[in-house]
Each structure stands twice: as C-alpha cells, then as structure tokens.
Design a protein around this motif. Structure first.
Motif, mmCIF file in Angstrom:
data_model
loop_
_atom_site.group_PDB
_atom_site.id
_atom_site.type_symbol
_atom_site.label_atom_id
_atom_site.label_comp_id
_atom_site.label_asym_id
_atom_site.label_seq_id
_atom_site.Cartn_x
_atom_site.Cartn_y
_atom_site.Cartn_z
ATOM 1 N N GLU A 32 40.802 -2.310 -1.714
ATOM 2 C CA GLU A 32 40.610 -2.464 -3.151
ATOM 3 C C GLU A 32 39.633 -3.604 -3.420
ATOM 4 O OE1 GLU A 32 40.336 -2.668 -7.038
ATOM 5 O OE2 GLU A 32 41.261 -0.967 -5.992
ATOM 6 N N SER A 36 45.263 -8.193 -6.575
ATOM 7 C CA SER A 36 46.561 -7.552 -6.710
ATOM 8 C C SER A 36 46.858 -7.340 -8.194
ATOM 9 C CB SER A 36 47.645 -8.404 -6.057
ATOM 10 O OG SER A 36 48.886 -7.739 -6.078
ATOM 11 N N ASP A 37 47.963 -6.687 -8.475
ATOM 12 C CA ASP A 37 48.304 -6.335 -9.855
ATOM 13 C C ASP A 37 49.448 -7.202 -10.372
ATOM 14 O OD1 ASP A 37 50.064 -5.196 -8.036
ATOM 15 O OD2 ASP A 37 50.531 -3.497 -9.332
ATOM 16 N N MET A 80 41.787 -3.475 -9.908
ATOM 17 C CA MET A 80 42.956 -4.146 -9.337
ATOM 18 C C MET A 80 43.817 -3.080 -8.672
ATOM 19 S SD MET A 80 43.665 -3.076 -12.507
ATOM 20 C CE MET A 80 43.588 -4.206 -13.887
ATOM 21 N N LEU A 81 44.864 -3.477 -7.955
ATOM 22 C CA LEU A 81 45.771 -2.477 -7.409
ATOM 23 C C LEU A 81 46.301 -1.613 -8.554
ATOM 24 C CD1 LEU A 81 47.905 -4.412 -4.735
ATOM 25 C CD2 LEU A 81 45.876 -2.991 -4.380
ATOM 26 N N THR A 208 42.837 -6.479 -0.480
ATOM 27 C CA THR A 208 42.287 -6.681 -1.813
ATOM 28 C C THR A 208 41.055 -7.577 -1.735
ATOM 29 O OG1 THR A 208 43.822 -8.529 -2.141
ATOM 30 C CG2 THR A 208 44.508 -6.364 -2.961
ATOM 31 N N HIS A 209 40.342 -7.690 -2.850
ATOM 32 C CA HIS A 209 39.100 -8.482 -2.916
ATOM 33 C C HIS A 209 38.093 -8.032 -1.856
ATOM 34 C CE1 HIS A 209 40.960 -11.271 -5.754
ATOM 35 N NE2 HIS A 209 41.999 -11.356 -4.956
#
Length: 516
Positions: A32, A36-37, A80-81, A208-209
């Motif tokens: 992603e 994060s979400d 984001m997630l 993520t990122h």
C-alpha cells in the motif's frame, strides 16, 4: 520473495490478501502506498469529507472538461489501508442484474456473481435468497435516520414513485434508505472487514508507505515489482503472480510505467514497450451528478454533529448523527430511456454539499441530485511522464455523448419535482443558485456548472480488451488486474460492493477453485 504480490490495499487488495492467505502453504505480500488506517477520521462515518485533499487522499483532478465549461473535476481516492473504502459514502449497492449480463464475459453473469456478493456479506437483516450472513463484511441499517432523508423518500412516494426497502433484492427501482457498510455505527472498510482479522497470519506480509514504480518481467512473465519504501528503492519477487489492484486511475498508470500500453504514448517517454496495448487506460466511465442544494433554518442537518454530546453518543453506543454516511437515502428511476432498468440514481444528504465536498457547509441544508447510471461517454487515463510519482492524466469526457446530457436533464427535472412535494417543502423553499428556469437550455447550463463525480470510476483495464475473462493481462504471463478498472461497463449503482465481489471471484480463479 513471495508467491503472490498484490499492489494496492483497497477494496480488492484487502479481499485478495485475506482469501489467498487462507492457504498456509502460500505467501502473500500486500503493498500500500499510503499509511495504515488508524486515523480517527476514517472510522467516523460522517467525517469522510475531512479526508479530502489530505495525506489520505491521492487528490486527483480531471483535465479541463469541455462539456463542463472547461472546469476541472476533483477526484478523491483513498490512499491508506482500505483504499477508497476507507473514505467513501459506505452505500452498499450491487448494481442491476442487467449490468453483469451485459458484460457478456463467461463466468460474470449476475447469477454467477450473486454467490460472491452473499459470501462476503454479513447482513443484519439475515440470510435470504439475495443476502448472506457470516461473511467478513458487515452490512447494516443506517443509525442516523435524519428526518430530512425520511422526507426525501416520502416526497418521492408522493410524486408517484414506489418505495423500495431493498435495492439489492428483487427490484432495484424505487426510493428508500440505503444499507451501509458499517459495524456498530462505525465504518466497515475492506481493511477492517477482511484484512485486520487476519494480520496475524505468518504467511501474510503488509507493507505500507510503499509506492510501486513498475512491474518487473523476465521475457514476458511478471516476476515482481520495484518501488520505494520511505525513499529506499526495494525489489520484491513474486513466484506465482503479480496482482495489480491499484484502482481505476493507478492501475493503467502502473501498467504503462511497466511497458504495457499504447506504444505511441510510451515510446516518446522513453519507456521500453513490452506489449503495445492501445486499450490500456481507455474506456473510462463514471457517474456524473449535479446536486441541488437547499439551505434552510431547521437545526437538524449534520452541522449539529460538531456538538460534543454527539461525539459522546457515538463513542458510547455507536449512534447519532456521527454515524451518518451523509447520503442516507436515495433511489433509482427510469427518466429517459423507458427501459426495464433505471437510468438515474439519486443520493440525498442532510448537509450542504458543494464543490464535490470541498466547500465547507455554511448553513443547515439538504442536498440531493441524480447521477447518470449508464453513461455512453468514455474518457481515458494516460501518463505524461516516466516518473512514477507524477500524477496520471485523467480525462472523463463527461457528456461527450448527447444522450448522457439528456438523461441528466431529466434527472434534474425529477429532483426539482421532488422539491415541490409536500414532505420536502419545509426544507426546499430557498434553493441555492438554482437553474434560471425549467427550460431545457437553462437546465443544461446548470448541469454544466455543477456536475461533479459520484466517485464511481471504472473500466480502464477492461475484460474483453485489456484482460481476458480470468482478469489476466493479455500478452504477458503471471499478471492480473483486480479492481473496478476490469469492468467492461459501469454498474448501475455504487461500486464498492461490486469490487469486493469481483475480488472474491478473482481469488477463487487464482486458487483454481470451482465457482461459488
């Protein structure tokens, strides 16, 4: 090194990661670009507009739209997630059965898709011919029930339209309250439904990122990806498949950056052409809508949700105005074609909603309008740079086909008709910058000035052209696309539920399982 590498943790990517990692013998990496979400604003349903133009948004705009007086249209996409399922309006709509049958793709008829909708669903109404229970995705009744949304439905009935308690059941047409993807009054994104419950699986890795720059190949076989994680370039290998689930705008962009796309576009940018694929990025479709806005003095709109007592109510029992998905009610109607399937969908929100959600509300209001459900106009997504961090070039071409504008005009007439009905009259006495008259020319002018997206893009890596019926990219091996871009034609309704079902079916295809 992983068996499957999935690019994009949106609605499709989260489903695929959860389903493919059910087999402990395979390894899955979900990538992603965003964070994060865990931001609070994601989980408070009524606050989704607060994410627009932030770090949680890809923050795209269209090119100047010639039929919209040269305006650019703001195109938010979740970064984001959960992807856009973490910032959408949470409306649970599948579309019309005709949509899937009209795709004319083996295995993708409505009857073949229905089991996948039911498999993903945990509907609080219970199990039935059309609904499932026990699936990962909570589908619930809205808990806000704003009286303006009730008045909207009552106005439609007063105008002679049928009431409909289930838009995903026997009949789509009619007016009523939407079911929503919420659990206990909080947003139920694809991440909260499918991904978070399985994050402890040792065979599932989530990064993520991490922005993917291109898919790597050996000869014509996809072997992995290259991208940057916090500015560090990293390569990840996929032993079985690379799956692109980056969304309608980013998936074709990524294919082009990887050498799959129109040679005339890639060559001048210095991108080596692996497959000359002219249809990559074409066939872009969306639901254009022009809202009517009616300010008033009744202190019952979602502006009241700023009162701290409603935050306490939300935190304590998951109820109150903060649970509103904004567009709580709406409906489907045939206003122009006279066909058996509807050609417009109306969304009604108990708030002043202007400029695609970018303008802050200045008073209590109700906003509603019709979107064109089966547009004939086609746009495109392309690239103007080999730099993977450059934004794609997006042209929707709204109303390029005259028939779309004709439908929009009749949808606007329907909206004006509802405003005159007794149940809505207390809220519609003072329209904000309304059409100059009910003449067709003035209605068209209003539509050109006010059209925005309904946030439902589709079609840019379509089955039948870019992909085969198993979502494999034609001309290469071990590469699939799974997201709304695979739809040959846009569904009549909101697109999140269809994307989740598409991913459910794709997961079975990838695993070699028999159809559900």
């Amino acid at each position: 090194m992983y068996d499957y590498v999935i690019i994009g943790a949106g609605s499709a990517g989260c489903v695929l990661a959860a389903r493919l990692s059910e087999d402990p013998a395979v390894t899955v990496c979900l990538i992603e670009a965003g964070p994060s979400d865990d931001a609070d604003v994601i989980h408070v349903p009524s606050a989704f507009g607060q994410m627009f133009r932030t770090r949680l948004d890809w923050d795209y705009d269209s090119q100047e739209e010639s039929a919209l007086d040269g305006r650019r249209v703001y195109l938010p996409r979740g970064r984001m997630l959960g992807g856009t399922s973490s910032m959408n309006g949470m409306v649970y709509i599948r579309g019309n059965r005709a949509d899937y049958d009209e795709w004319n793709q083996p295995g993708w008829s409505y009857q073949e898709m229905l089991p996948y909708f039911k498999r993903s669903e945990d509907n609080e109404r219970g199990e039935s011919e059309y609904h499932g229970v026990g699936g990962p995705l909570a589908v619930s009744e809205g808990r806000s029930n704003n009286e303006m949304n009730s008045a909207f439905v009552e106005a439609a009935v007063a105008a002679g339209y049928p009431e409909n308690a289930d838009f995903n059941g026997v009949e789509q047409s009619g007016f009523g309250f939407f079911q929503v993807t919420q659990r206990n009054g909080r947003r139920e994104s694809a991440a909260s439904a499918f991904l978070h419950p399985v994050l402890d699986r040792p065979n599932l890795t989530v990064k993520t990122h991490f922005q993917v720059h291109r898919v790597t190949f050996e000869s014509s076989r996809a072997t992995g990806i290259v991208g940057t994680h916090l500015d560090e370039e990293i390569a990840i290998r996929a032993e079985r498949e690379v799956i692109v689930s980056a969304g309608v705008y980013n998936s074709p962009q990524l294919l082009m950056l990887s050498g799959i796309g129109p040679a005339g576009t890639l060559g001048p940018l210095g991108i080596p052409v692996l497959v000359d694929h002219p249809q990559v990025g074409s066939n872009l479709q969306d639901h254009p809508q022009a809202l009517l806005v009616y300010p008033h003095d009744h202190p019952i709109s979602l502006l009241v949700s700023s009162d701290p007592k409603y935050r306490r109510q939300f935190d304590e029992d998951g109820s109150g105005p903060l649970t509103s998905n904004v567009v709580e009610s709406g409906g489907f109607a045939s206003v122009h074609s006279g066909g058996t399937a509807p050609d417009v969908q109306l969304h009604a929100g108990a708030v002043m909603f202007r400029e695609g959600g970018l303008a802050a509300p200045t008073s209590h209001a109700i906003s509603y309008g019709a979107c064109v459900l089966r547009p004939q106009s086609r746009g495109s997504v392309t690239i103007a740079s080999a730099d993977p961090t450059a934004k794609p070039v997006i042209s929707h071409n709204f109303y390029a086909e005259k028939s779309d504008l004709d439908v929009a005009v009749e949808g606007l007439r329907l909206g004006l008709e509802l405003a005159r009905q007794k149940p809505l009259k207390p809220f519609t006495e003072t329209p904000l910058a309304p059409p100059a008259s009910d003449r067709t020319a003035d209605l068209k002018s209003y539509i050109r000035r006010n059209t925005q997206t309904a946030y439902h893009p589709a079609g840019t890596c379509a089955m039948g052209t870019v992909l085969d019926a198993e979502l494999r990219v034609r001309g290469v091996d071990a590469l699939r696309v799974v997201d709304a871009s695979v739809m040959p034609g846009l569904v009549r309704g909101n697109t999140n539920a269809p994307v989740i079902a598409i991913a459910e079916k794709a997961a079975d295809m990838i695993r070699g399982l028999a159809p559900a």
